[in-house]
Scaffold this motif. Structure first.
Motif, PDB file in Angstrom:
ATOM      1  N   LYS A  53     -55.923  34.710  16.091  1.00 25.31           N
ATOM      2  CA  LYS A  53     -56.211  34.317  16.344  1.00 25.31           C
ATOM      3  C   LYS A  53     -55.454  33.406  17.471  1.00 25.31           C
ATOM      4  O   LYS A  53     -55.679  32.108  17.732  1.00 25.31           O
ATOM      5  CB  LYS A  53     -55.333  33.023  15.476  1.00 25.31           C
ATOM      6  CG  LYS A  53     -55.859  33.415  14.230  1.00 25.31           C
ATOM      7  CD  LYS A  53     -55.186  31.850  12.942  1.00 25.31           C
ATOM      8  CE  LYS A  53     -55.120  30.223  13.869  1.00 25.31           C
ATOM      9  NZ  LYS A  53     -55.343  29.379  12.410  1.00 25.31           N
ATOM     10  N   SER A 139     -55.378  28.939   8.843  1.00 22.86           N
ATOM     11  CA  SER A 139     -56.740  28.666   8.548  1.00 22.86           C
ATOM     12  C   SER A 139     -57.414  29.559   9.321  1.00 22.86           C
ATOM     13  O   SER A 139     -56.715  30.165  10.093  1.00 22.86           O
ATOM     14  CB  SER A 139     -56.715  27.431   8.849  1.00 22.86           C
ATOM     15  OG  SER A 139     -56.148  27.311  10.526  1.00 22.86           O
ATOM     16  N   ASN A 141     -59.896  30.220  12.130  1.00 24.03           N
ATOM     17  CA  ASN A 141     -60.122  29.860  12.771  1.00 24.03           C
ATOM     18  C   ASN A 141     -58.972  30.221  14.244  1.00 24.03           C
ATOM     19  O   ASN A 141     -57.952  30.473  13.911  1.00 24.03           O
ATOM     20  CB  ASN A 141     -59.845  28.309  13.289  1.00 24.03           C
ATOM     21  CG  ASN A 141     -58.362  28.049  13.236  1.00 24.03           C
ATOM     22  OD1 ASN A 141     -58.252  27.286  11.532  1.00 24.03           O
ATOM     23  ND2 ASN A 141     -58.025  27.009  14.266  1.00 24.03           N
ATOM     24  N   SER A 147     -60.943  23.612  12.512  1.00 22.54           N
ATOM     25  CA  SER A 147     -59.992  25.175  11.330  1.00 22.54           C
ATOM     26  C   SER A 147     -62.146  24.693  10.370  1.00 22.54           C
ATOM     27  O   SER A 147     -62.906  24.351  10.333  1.00 22.54           O
ATOM     28  CB  SER A 147     -59.179  24.274  10.073  1.00 22.54           C
ATOM     29  OG  SER A 147     -58.427  23.539  10.367  1.00 22.54           O
ATOM     30  N   GLU A 176     -56.908  20.607   5.575  1.00 27.33           N
ATOM     31  CA  GLU A 176     -55.907  22.077   5.005  1.00 27.33           C
ATOM     32  C   GLU A 176     -54.680  20.867   3.412  1.00 27.33           C
ATOM     33  O   GLU A 176     -54.350  19.740   3.920  1.00 27.33           O
ATOM     34  CB  GLU A 176     -54.748  21.979   5.948  1.00 27.33           C
ATOM     35  CG  GLU A 176     -55.524  23.054   7.278  1.00 27.33           C
ATOM     36  CD  GLU A 176     -56.407  21.838   7.669  1.00 27.33           C
ATOM     37  OE1 GLU A 176     -55.951  20.390   7.850  1.00 27.33           O
ATOM     38  OE2 GLU A 176     -56.876  22.519   8.554  1.00 27.33           O
ATOM     39  N   HIS A 227     -54.263  20.768  18.340  1.00 28.11           N
ATOM     40  CA  HIS A 227     -55.650  21.499  16.954  1.00 28.11           C
ATOM     41  C   HIS A 227     -56.895  20.694  17.053  1.00 28.11           C
ATOM     42  O   HIS A 227     -57.638  19.517  17.088  1.00 28.11           O
ATOM     43  CB  HIS A 227     -54.345  20.966  15.735  1.00 28.11           C
ATOM     44  CG  HIS A 227     -54.277  21.903  15.359  1.00 28.11           C
ATOM     45  ND1 HIS A 227     -52.994  22.001  15.322  1.00 28.11           N
ATOM     46  CD2 HIS A 227     -54.130  22.613  14.200  1.00 28.11           C
ATOM     47  CE1 HIS A 227     -52.305  23.405  14.883  1.00 28.11           C
ATOM     48  NE2 HIS A 227     -53.641  23.741  14.324  1.00 28.11           N
TER      49      HIS A 227
HETATM   50 MG    MG Z   1     -54.435  25.831  10.787  1.00 24.16          MG
END
Ligand code: MG
Ligand code: TXA
Length: 336
Positions: A53, A139, A141, A147, A176, A227
């Motif tokens: 990630k 997640s 991504n 996400s 989420e 994010h």
């Molecule tokens: Mg996340």
């Protein structure tokens, strides 16, 4: 490596178990967003998630278990948490407990707590039952990207880098899970989601909401990072400044760009003739559509112009939090 995208049939689940036992990662559907999972007890496997990630080393992961897993082997469970598990699990609520240190220290990044989630998705339940170990999963991504709410989104970020995606269709929740700190006398929301403060308070009487103060070490490290950013240019306007947003759209068009609005249904209706991603009318619709539209936006738009939705409270707290952060806005700047 070839990335397989498979429905969660017996053969796929057996392959997933083989991979998890070999210390590999497996992406899987949940009802919120897709997860990127590895055996939480295996240090090297957990580190692989961080590496894939590009995730900061101080941002802890959630351990996922099936609904019959005995979590008392992993964590201390304060008495009030039983009622919360009964009311909301399996479902989109992650609970942070004092850890018993039974998983890799890399999962919680050295914290003395462990967060546990019991997802409701049948695909996630089948996967977790089959492997029957706690699965650490963020997640699925690349760090800071939007996400994923479909197997294709996971493929867009990790094609060739992971062996398997368990495809359970679109994630209907869309944002989420709620992260709830259950280490104190009163539970406290660290990340807003589909299980709201009001819902939690109705079960245990009270529920706090954590707000990070400037300069403070965050209690939920993930909240300190930018994010959910789409990979195109973005602009953001408050609901009362739609005229400025329209001028911004016009400027982008006049230099040969492809602008799109991203707004709630009531605003989109007033913008007929303009390219618009319509988030929908209810908070639940907006949650379900947000990430898919941010991802569609980055593929079609040169400039994505977000307009702040009007509703507040309940599920909207989670939607606003993700939307504002996707557009690089701090929530504080936009409180009225
Ligand atoms: Mg996340
Ligand atoms: O819906 C979800 O929760 C999805 C699916 C895959 O289950 N997972 C997810 O994981 O969103 P991730 O890693 O993207 O976000 C986890 C959040 C981060 O903000 C992290 O800082 C926080 O939970 N977190 C995890 N463990 C924690 C802990 N022990 N204490 C405080 N915060 C924690």
């Amino acid at each position: 490596m070839k990335t397989l995208v498979l429905p969660p049939d017996q053969a796929a689940l057996a392959y997933a178990k083989e991979l998890i036992e070999a210390g590999e990662v497996v992406a899987f559907h949940t009802e919120t967003v897709y997860g990127l999972g590895a055996d939480a007890r295996n240090d090297a496997a957990v580190r692989k998630i961080f590496a894939l990630k590009g995730r900061p080393q101080d941002n802890p992961l959630i351990a996922h278990v099936h609904e019959n897993y005995d979590i008392s082997a992993l964590v201390e469970t304060p008495p009030y948490t039983a009622a919360l598990r009964k009311a909301f699990l399996p479902g989109p609520l992650t609970m942070v407990y004092p850890s018993k240190g039974q998983v890799s220290p890399a999962v919680s990044c050295g914290l003395e707590t462990l967060s546990i989630r019991v997802p409701a998705s049948p695909t996630a339940q089948a996967f977790l039952r089959t492997v029957n170990v706690p699965v650490a999963a963020p997640s699925a991504n690349r760090s800071k990207h939007v996400s994923p709410v479909t197997a294709q989104h996971v493929l867009d970020d990790f094609n060739g880098d992971i062996p398997l995606i368990l495809d359970g269709g679109p994630s209907q929740g869309g944002i989420e899970s709620t992260v709830l700190d259950c280490t104190g006398a009163v539970p406290q929301i660290l990340r807003a989601g589909l299980v709201t403060r009001e819902m939690i308070a109705s079960v245990v009487g009270d529920c706090g909401v954590y707000h990070m103060r400037a300069g403070e070490k965050p209690r939920s490290p993930g909240m300190a990072y930018k994010h959910y950013a789409p990979g195109c240019r973005t602009a953001f306007f408050r609901a009362q400044n739609v005229e400025d947003a329209v001028r911004c759209y016009g400027r982008e068009k006049s230099v040969g760009g492809t602008p799109y609005f991203l707004a709630e249904h009531a605003v989109c209706r007033t913008l007929s003739g303009y390219a618009c991603f319509d988030l929908g009318s209810t908070p639940e619709e907006m949650a379900a559509n947000l990430y898919a539209m941010l991802r569609a936006g980055e593929c079609s738009a040169t400039l994505l112009i977000g307009i702040e939705p009007c509703a507040r409270g309940g599920v909207m707290d989670g939607v606003r939090n993700r939307l504002l952060r996707a557009f690089g806005q701090s929530e504080g700047d936009h409180e009225t």
